[in-house]
Motif scaffolding. Sequence first.
Motif, PDB file in Angstrom:
ATOM      1  N   ASP A 276     -21.122 -28.201   2.560  1.00  0.00           N
ATOM      2  CA  ASP A 276     -19.664 -28.168   2.696  1.00  0.00           C
ATOM      3  C   ASP A 276     -19.074 -27.756   1.352  1.00  0.00           C
ATOM      4  O   ASP A 276     -19.244 -28.452   0.349  1.00  0.00           O
ATOM      5  N   CYS A 278     -16.257 -27.924   0.197  1.00  0.00           N
ATOM      6  CA  CYS A 278     -15.280 -28.862  -0.352  1.00  0.00           C
ATOM      7  C   CYS A 278     -15.942 -29.946  -1.206  1.00  0.00           C
ATOM      8  O   CYS A 278     -15.251 -30.729  -1.861  1.00  0.00           O
ATOM      9  N   ARG A 279     -17.275 -30.017  -1.201  1.00  0.00           N
ATOM     10  CA  ARG A 279     -17.957 -30.964  -2.089  1.00  0.00           C
ATOM     11  C   ARG A 279     -18.280 -30.344  -3.436  1.00  0.00           C
ATOM     12  O   ARG A 279     -18.836 -31.005  -4.308  1.00  0.00           O
ATOM     13  N   THR A 281     -17.236 -29.405  -6.963  1.00  0.00           N
ATOM     14  CA  THR A 281     -16.188 -29.795  -7.910  1.00  0.00           C
ATOM     15  C   THR A 281     -15.976 -28.668  -8.900  1.00  0.00           C
ATOM     16  O   THR A 281     -16.924 -27.990  -9.309  1.00  0.00           O
ATOM     17  N   ASP A 286      -8.529 -22.756  -2.095  1.00  0.00           N
ATOM     18  CA  ASP A 286      -8.758 -23.523  -0.877  1.00  0.00           C
ATOM     19  C   ASP A 286     -10.254 -23.571  -0.575  1.00  0.00           C
ATOM     20  O   ASP A 286     -10.871 -22.549  -0.259  1.00  0.00           O
ATOM     21  N   CYS A 287     -10.835 -24.768  -0.654  1.00  0.00           N
ATOM     22  CA  CYS A 287     -12.280 -24.896  -0.437  1.00  0.00           C
ATOM     23  C   CYS A 287     -12.657 -24.592   1.008  1.00  0.00           C
ATOM     24  O   CYS A 287     -13.771 -24.129   1.281  1.00  0.00           O
ATOM     25  N   ALA A 288     -11.753 -24.868   1.942  1.00  0.00           N
ATOM     26  CA  ALA A 288     -12.068 -24.661   3.356  1.00  0.00           C
ATOM     27  C   ALA A 288     -12.286 -23.186   3.678  1.00  0.00           C
ATOM     28  O   ALA A 288     -13.050 -22.850   4.587  1.00  0.00           O
ATOM     29  N   TYR A 290     -13.393 -20.994   1.391  1.00  0.00           N
ATOM     30  CA  TYR A 290     -14.349 -20.429   0.427  1.00  0.00           C
ATOM     31  C   TYR A 290     -15.701 -20.232   1.101  1.00  0.00           C
ATOM     32  O   TYR A 290     -16.244 -21.146   1.715  1.00  0.00           O
TER      33      TYR A 290
END
Length: 661
Positions: A276, A278-279, A281, A286-288, A290
């Motif tokens: 994921d 979004c983990r 750092t 926007d991590c979603a 990426y």
Amino acid sequence: MRSEELHETLLPKRLALPIFASDPLSSVAYATQEILLVLTLGGLAYLHFTPWIAASVVALMAVVVLSYRQVVHAYPSGGGSYEVVSTNLGPTAGLVVAASLLVDYVMTVAVSVASGVDNIISAVPRLADHRVLMAIGFVAVLTAMNLRGVRESGRAFAAPTYLFISGVLVMVVTGLIRYALGDAPVAESAAYGVSPDPSDANLTGLALLMLVLRAFSSGCTALTGVEAISNGVPAFRKPKSRNAAETLTAMGALAIVMFVGVTALALITKVHITDDACRLTGLTGDCASYTQRTVIAQIAAAVFGGEHSVGFYVIQAATALVLILAANTAFNGFPLLASILAQHRYLPHQLHNRGDRLAFSNGILALAVVAALLLWGFKANVTSLIHLYILGVFTAFTLSQLGMVRHWNSELRTERDPAPRRRHHTARVINALGSVVTGLVLVIVLATKFTEGAWLAVLAAIVLWVMMRGIRRHYDATSAELAVADPKGELTLPSRVLGIVLVSTLHKPTLRALAYARAFRPDRLEALTVSVDRDEAAALLRRWEEYGIEVPLKIIDSPYREVTRPVVEYVRSIRRESPRDIVAVFIPEYVVGHWWENLLHNQSALWLKNRLLFTPGVMVTSVPWQLTSSAHADRPAARAPGSFRRGEPQGPAPRAGTRHR
């Protein structure tokens, strides 16, 4: 191609390697990534287990390759694990292996194609929305290529496989030289940290062990397809066993070197990849939305100087191609295994038939359809599909090595020459070690992946096993029912033959059917019509008498306007009165040239035939009448698979003075 030309399709080693070994070679592109994805669930601190896990995978691969060399020499007929297990452990265990391998071949196509699409998206991220369509399209291309024949597909797939091998080796050597010279390449994700998954944070004791075992089982995807060469020995040129064994050794050596090199570069370049985004750092934006590049893509960009370098695009193109073409291992293994199972009456006989180009076309098409449905159902997501993977192949590994131990035990009981006995003892030790090791891995895979989706693969294998047992029972029962015990008794003539011509109206097809029936000279002949309208029936009878037709016309009244039931009941009543008589029913039918015309004609005839065929002692004969439109069907059409063998027109007749090449 004629059946006698089968020898022309046999493969030299240079073509056999890309055909049968593309799956284990291509798994180098994602095996390391699967290890890292699991370890980063606990955070970056657990990446130090990577070398030990990779070493375990390498050792396991060496044992499996050595074990399958024994299989290739002992069972060169091409049954592979299925033949070994069936011969030494019994047909029930053999079916377990067959079901597991068939499921695993389907998964090979799905995972390989999905992973190849992932690498294309890594190079061209804007294609991400077309992932499923691209994957199914590649399956269609592979299917078309394999329908052309084994040798032709080998020629087409050889170049991308060798390009991938050489590209990865060049990348590994370049990266290691840069590292040795103090200029270590750095991956684009090296600057990112990884926050642990909440369920896997602060792992200790048994939980840590399970994490490592999960990573190891994911890394074992590097072994998928190793057994394909043992299944494809008949496709090699002579000496078949030796050529297959040498190809297997070359495949194992290349896969180990490439896997070790990619894993080493992943650690050197500090690739950080998670399930994921979004983990991650330190990620901006926007991590979603990426899209993480694959491990091999990040390594190529780091080694060759960025994502716009020639080396990066060469590696990505070669990786995407070889991953997609890795499915070709399954396109050769699945149809061949299905053919053997069909020959043994565990699958429909059609799967044993070769197509126009001497390939097992029906097996190829069946594999393509199931794999495409799987890709569509799981949205071509490698992470979702990978959990269903490798379970079947380790079931086959374990049982086949156990079967080989029993094989060598049997050989040792009869062999007295000391030299062969020493070789048999050595081979038995290798296979015993292989069965123990792969059995442990099978337990690990089951324990770590079962709840994550592997249960679906287990369920599919069980359903397939039950289905194959049912098919075998059906074929055995049919053979027993049709067996001839008394040839003279079966050739006993019927007492009489009673002919019935079905009549709907008095026209040319009816008169042809009457003439045809009279030519058979039955003991008794009559025409039969069903009256759903009394006026029409009366008109038919008047015309019948006007024409002076000598065959009597019987009219059955049908107050409920049915046609099929009155005819069937009448025929059955004749059979009840004279059980030793044969009733021959003649049905006039139109032959049409367009599919939609069948909707307008022949519907009553179709229903009548279907019902009458279930009546013992009744023979149904269709008397065709070709309508004008049927002439269109004889015009040369586009070539389709099987059209030549079906006798369909292949093209216009040659003009005078010309000859076929």
